[in-house]
Design a protein around this motif. Structure first.
Motif, PDB file in Angstrom:
ATOM      1  N   ARG A 177       0.816  -1.218   0.000  1.00 12.98           N
ATOM      2  CA  ARG A 177       0.000   0.000   0.000  1.00 12.98           C
ATOM      3  C   ARG A 177       0.850   1.270   0.000  1.00 12.98           C
ATOM      4  NH1 ARG A 177      -4.537  -1.489   4.663  1.00 12.98           N
ATOM      5  NH2 ARG A 177      -5.834  -2.867   3.373  1.00 12.98           N
ATOM      6  N   TYR A 193       2.478   4.603   4.358  1.00 16.70           N
ATOM      7  CA  TYR A 193       1.153   4.513   3.738  1.00 16.70           C
ATOM      8  C   TYR A 193       0.283   5.606   4.316  1.00 16.70           C
ATOM      9  CZ  TYR A 193      -3.657   2.885   3.118  1.00 16.70           C
ATOM     10  OH  TYR A 193      -5.000   2.813   2.839  1.00 16.70           O
ATOM     11  N   GLU A 214      -3.035   6.823   4.865  1.00 16.14           N
ATOM     12  CA  GLU A 214      -4.461   6.500   4.837  1.00 16.14           C
ATOM     13  C   GLU A 214      -5.299   7.778   4.728  1.00 16.14           C
ATOM     14  OE1 GLU A 214      -7.686   3.982   7.544  1.00 16.14           O
ATOM     15  OE2 GLU A 214      -5.545   3.921   8.007  1.00 16.14           O
TER      16      GLU A 214
END
Length: 420
Positions: free
Chosen positions: A79, A302, A304
């Motif tokens: 990710r 990553y 989010e």
């Protein structure tokens, strides 16, 4: 300078990150994730520091060897680190232990974790290998270590920390001469050798090594054929090179990246619950030793997508507030108070709760009227109404993992047992 190789040397290097460690001293925090995948600093994982150092240093070929309970680590890498482009001579490989050499052989040691992927390394033909541990927190420019490696004509260059001799017993220690050539490598010695000119200091290995690729692969093949080897860099490869080649120490102070607010070189092994709690809570200081706000040396991860953090209610005894705390995106502090606390993404803290000295991992939920002090709360844990932790040591030790320093680790399984 190596023939056919021009500076910056990082563009001719591959970073190879060893990320298969279980990290058993972190207790239940690593029941379902490898140590490099453990959350740190509000939104990162521990491995992001080694990977960010490589990227910021100019290295564009990276490989990560995984083994123990690797799913969450691999998912994070997919990710957060999937932006490398082959057409720009960039690569990012995830290398799980997959019995590539033998049907019954997983990675037997750190050296074997590289040896089993020699064909992949050779396919990219990097001039240098920067070998990294994936479980330490620090900021470092590997280009400077590569420069020293080339200038001194070393077979291996070993990243080293200056530590008090009394603390060095827990490390692999380098005994060096005045030019930092390593004379001997001692694993956790009872009487660590002093540095030249510094009687109270010793040089401890950081588990960071630079090799010319061809030399390393030849050494790995030699070691793989040795039935008496444990196939480990610290135990086998490095001591052999110290004895039979040229091993040189590289001082961390020479390549540590510091912002204007960072007074000292920062390196932490957050391998125990106490050390993990302390390193995270230190980030809530007014001027922390580790500057995560340094835009010149960002810690990539990553990212989010979350809404902003939110603080609601404004009545005495029911005021959403945080003092000397870090609060990540997606958090809601609803009529609760935080002090010296770090909330990871998506945490909810409900009314009338008081939280102090807490490291609360993503998407945990703290119900109403709780009092939590000096705790680490694992991800997605639901703390029930009225729970009190940090005031009764004997009761805490019966219900949770309590360290000798009084830090309580709280996991979902521990909370579920409370209802039985």
């Amino acid at each position: 300078m190596s023939q056919g190789v021009t500076a910056p040397f990082a563009r001719h290097a591959m970073a190879y990150v060893l990320a298969g460690g279980r990290g058993s001293r972190l207790m239940e925090l690593t029941d379902w994730r490898a140590k490099p995948a453990v959350y740190f600093g509000g939104k990162s994982r521990i491995i992001d520091f080694a990977l960010s150092n490589a990227l910021n240093s100019g290295i564009r070929r990276i490989a990560v060897a995984t083994q123990y309970k690797a799913h969450s680590l691999i998912r994070h890498l997919q990710r957060g680190w999937n932006f490398f482009r082959p057409e720009r001579n960039e690569s990012f490989d995830i290398l799980p232990a997959s019995q590539r050499v033998s049907d019954d052989m997983w990675y037997r040691g750190t050296a074997d974790a590289v040896y089993q992927n020699i064909d992949i390394i050779e396919s990219y033909d990097p001039k240098f290998i920067v070998l990294l541990a994936g479980d330490h927190v620090y900021k470092m420019d590997y280009e400077k270590m590569l420069q020293q490696h080339v200038e001194q004509g070393a077979d291996v260059t070993v990243g080293c920390l200056e530590v008090d001799r009394s603390e060095a017993r827990a490390f692999g220690v380098m005994d060096v001469d005045a030019k930092d050539v390593i004379k001997s490598f001692l694993e956790k010695p009872a009487d660590p050798p002093a540095m030249p000119g510094k009687a109270d200091k010793a040089l401890a290995s950081m588990g960071i090594y630079v090799f010319d690729t061809k030399f390393l692969l030849d050494e790995l093949r030699r070691d793989a054929a040795d039935p008496n080897s444990s196939h480990d860099f610290g135990k086998d490869i490095i001591p052999y090179i110290v004895k039979n080649g040229k091993a040189v120490a590289h001082h961390f102070d020479k390549s540590c990246r510091r912002s204007s607010s960072e007074a000292t070189s920062y390196w932490r092994d957050v391998g125990t619950v106490d050390a993990y709690w302390s390193a995270n809570i230190d980030l809530t200081d007014i001027v922390p030793q580790l500057d995560l706000y340094d835009r010149e040396w960002p810690i990539w991860t990553y990212g989010e997508i979350t809404p902003p953090a939110k603080f609601v209610h404004d009545k005495d005894g029911r005021r959403g507030e945080a003092v000397s705390s870090l609060v990540s995106g997606g958090c809601i502090v609803s009529g609760a108070s935080l002090r010296h606390t770090l909330l990871f993404t998506g945490v909810r803290v409900h009314s009338y709760s008081h939280v102090e000295g807490a490291v609360i991992l993503p998407y945990a939920d703290i119900a109403r009227s709780c009092r939590l002090k000096n705790v680490v709360v694992d991800a997605e844990v639901r703390i029930p109404d009225g729970l009190v932790v940090g005031e009764d040591p004997e009761l805490d030790a019966k219900r949770f993992r309590r360290t000798d320093n009084g830090i309580c680790l709280i996991t979902r399984a521990m909370i579920e047992k409370l209802d039985q």
